[in-house]
Write an enzyme that holds these catalytic residues in place. Structure first.
Site, PDB file in Angstrom:
ATOM      1  N   TYR A  23       0.822  -1.211   0.000  1.00  0.00           N
ATOM      2  CA  TYR A  23       0.000   0.000   0.000  1.00  0.00           C
ATOM      3  C   TYR A  23       0.863   1.271   0.000  1.00  0.00           C
ATOM      4  O   TYR A  23       0.373   2.354  -0.258  1.00  0.00           O
ATOM      5  CB  TYR A  23      -0.949   0.031   1.213  1.00  0.00           C
ATOM      6  CG  TYR A  23      -2.032  -1.034   1.178  1.00  0.00           C
ATOM      7  CD1 TYR A  23      -2.270  -1.802   0.048  1.00  0.00           C
ATOM      8  CD2 TYR A  23      -2.821  -1.278   2.292  1.00  0.00           C
ATOM      9  CE1 TYR A  23      -3.250  -2.775   0.026  1.00  0.00           C
ATOM     10  CE2 TYR A  23      -3.818  -2.249   2.280  1.00  0.00           C
ATOM     11  CZ  TYR A  23      -4.024  -3.003   1.146  1.00  0.00           C
ATOM     12  OH  TYR A  23      -4.989  -3.963   1.116  1.00  0.00           O
ATOM     13  N   ASP A  78      -5.247  -6.740   6.020  1.00  0.00           N
ATOM     14  CA  ASP A  78      -6.452  -6.028   5.615  1.00  0.00           C
ATOM     15  C   ASP A  78      -7.548  -7.046   5.283  1.00  0.00           C
ATOM     16  O   ASP A  78      -8.684  -6.971   5.766  1.00  0.00           O
ATOM     17  CB  ASP A  78      -6.104  -5.171   4.376  1.00  0.00           C
ATOM     18  CG  ASP A  78      -7.199  -4.208   3.994  1.00  0.00           C
ATOM     19  OD1 ASP A  78      -8.195  -4.104   4.742  1.00  0.00           O
ATOM     20  OD2 ASP A  78      -7.072  -3.557   2.939  1.00  0.00           O
ATOM     21  N   ASP A 104     -10.835  -8.533   7.927  1.00  0.00           N
ATOM     22  CA  ASP A 104     -12.242  -8.397   7.526  1.00  0.00           C
ATOM     23  C   ASP A 104     -12.933  -9.763   7.519  1.00  0.00           C
ATOM     24  O   ASP A 104     -14.077  -9.893   7.940  1.00  0.00           O
ATOM     25  CB  ASP A 104     -12.353  -7.770   6.133  1.00  0.00           C
ATOM     26  CG  ASP A 104     -12.573  -6.266   6.210  1.00  0.00           C
ATOM     27  OD1 ASP A 104     -12.223  -5.675   7.256  1.00  0.00           O
ATOM     28  OD2 ASP A 104     -13.097  -5.685   5.239  1.00  0.00           O
ATOM     29  N   LYS A 161       3.517 -15.431   2.417  1.00  0.00           N
ATOM     30  CA  LYS A 161       3.450 -16.177   1.151  1.00  0.00           C
ATOM     31  C   LYS A 161       4.882 -16.477   0.748  1.00  0.00           C
ATOM     32  O   LYS A 161       5.349 -16.128  -0.345  1.00  0.00           O
ATOM     33  CB  LYS A 161       2.685 -15.325   0.119  1.00  0.00           C
ATOM     34  CG  LYS A 161       2.314 -16.043  -1.157  1.00  0.00           C
ATOM     35  CD  LYS A 161       1.229 -17.082  -0.986  1.00  0.00           C
ATOM     36  CE  LYS A 161       1.009 -17.813  -2.306  1.00  0.00           C
ATOM     37  NZ  LYS A 161       0.183 -19.029  -2.176  1.00  0.00           N
TER      38      LYS A 161
END
Ligand code: NAD
Length: 352
Positions: free
Chosen positions: A142, A243, A247, A187
């Site tokens: 980001y 993020d 959620d 990952k």
């Protein structure tokens, strides 16, 4: 001495839920005999209306000079047509950056009386699910280099050793105080930044012998959260993975009006806010659930003020209000009677 708290009520239901959070804080400060000093400042849409900026300088200064910041919510249809960099949400990103808040803590807790609200089956959920997700908030894709070249576009995931180490420490410390299990999600089978992430976590683990560190690939973590969520205690992960996973985890609890969050930096100062938005559809109607905002203040007492007993007293009062059958409309079963925002806040303050 008084703890200085900056209130940023913001837009929509923000002021309604913040008012109840203050009521409960006052009750707990009387019970435990500590002093609080409240100052209110502008952020978001209301700040745009009154000053032309979603984050006035005075707000930043007030926050920097406080011990804790409580935010309601920002945004709403009135400001939706503004360009991206002038929207109310810019105020939220701005204050996180200005206060250098790099760690976002999002608990996903299922309160036993509200089990039916979770989309997961009882046998998967078990009793009292309690996961803490620690998301890196100021690095990664980001914030990395991005751009366009000809007909392609790129974004860059980049983490420094120091960035991973400081978020890792927050997570190890939390795991030490909780169940002692930390799952680092990455990952590393594909991404070089994830391989660095994993190396740093493994190195840090030697300093926290009481914590059992495990690793999981993010695709598997997304699956395991709905297949067997009880295996998790603390999860630590990068900005983008956090993020998405936080959620997902919030949805398995079934109630957006119940979940608090904390954003922390290197010092004691933190920003505490419900995870929900400004809920324009119910704003001004006295229907909003104030519990997420109230539980955010408990996180402030625990992480910024180091008052764990006072924090627990708020959390127990919330549990008692729920056990007594009190429900705002969002958590009431179909057709069951519900209480207003103010009635719920008052009841929790009284239970404190
Ligand atoms: P939202 O969280 O505001 O609302 C989603 C749904 O959940 C709505 O039906 C709402 O009524 C309900 N809801 C939310 N909080 C509730 C509560 N405490 N009690 C009862 N019901 C509740 O998300 P949205 O509708 O996508 O966004 C509305 C506005 O809020 C947008 O402008 C968005 O940008 C902004 N937003 C702000 C934040 C923040 O300030 N941190 C976070 C998310 C969205």
């Amino acid at each position: 001495m008084a703890y200085k708290i900056t209130l940023l009520p913001g837009d929509g239901i923000g002021p309604e839920v913040t008012e109840q959070a203050v009521l409960v804080l006052k009750a707990v400060s009387e019970k435990y005999g500590f002093n609080l000093e409240f100052n209110t400042a502008l952020i978001g849409g209301i700040a745009i209306d009154e000053t032309g900026s979603p984050l006035p300088n005075e707000t930043v200064e007030l926050c920097k000079n406080s011990d804790g910041v409580i935010l309601g919510a920002v945004g709403g249809p009135k400001w939706d047509s503004l360009p991206g960099d002038q929207k109310p949400e810019k105020g939220l990103l701005g204050i996180r950056t200005a206060l250098e808040l790099f760690a976002n803590l999002r608990p996903a807790i299922v309160h036993t009386p509200l089990r039916a609200a979770s989309p997961l089956k009882d046998e998967i959920l078990g009793d009292g699910l309690d996961i803490m997700i620690v998301r890196e908030l100021t690095g990664g894709i980001y914030f990395g280099d991005r751009g366009r070249e000809g007909d392609s576009a790129y974004d860059t995931e980049r983490y420094s050793l120091a960035e991973v180490e400081r978020i890792g420490r927050v997570a190890f410390e939390l795991a030490t105080k909780r169940g002692g299990n930390l799952c680092s999600v990455d990952k590393a089978n594909v991404l070089e930044s994830s391989r660095l992430w994993r190396e740093v976590m493994i190195k840090l683990s030697s300093e926290y012998p009481a914590v059992n560190l495990s690793h999981m690939y993010v695709d598997n973590a997304a699956m395991q959260l709905v297949r067997a969520p009880r295996q998790f205690d603390v999860i630590v992960t990068s900005n983008i993975f956090g993020d998405i996973l936080s959620d997902e985890a919030s949805q398995i609890t079934g109630s957006i009006g119940m979940l608090p969050s904390a954003s922390l930096g290197a010092g004691k100062l933190g920003l505490y806010e419900p995870i929900h938005g400004s809920a324009p559809d119910i704003a001004g109607k006295g229907q909003a659930n104030p519990i997420a905002a109230i539980l955010s203040t408990a996180m402030m007492l625990r992480y910024s003020f180091n008052l764990p007993d006072a924090a627990l007293s708020i959390e127990s009062a919330v549990a008692k209000a729920l056990e007594s059958g009190m429900r705002t409309a969002d958590i009431a079963e179909n057709g069951a009677p519900s209480v207003s925002t103010a009635e719920m806040g008052r009841a929790i303050a009284e239970f404190v």
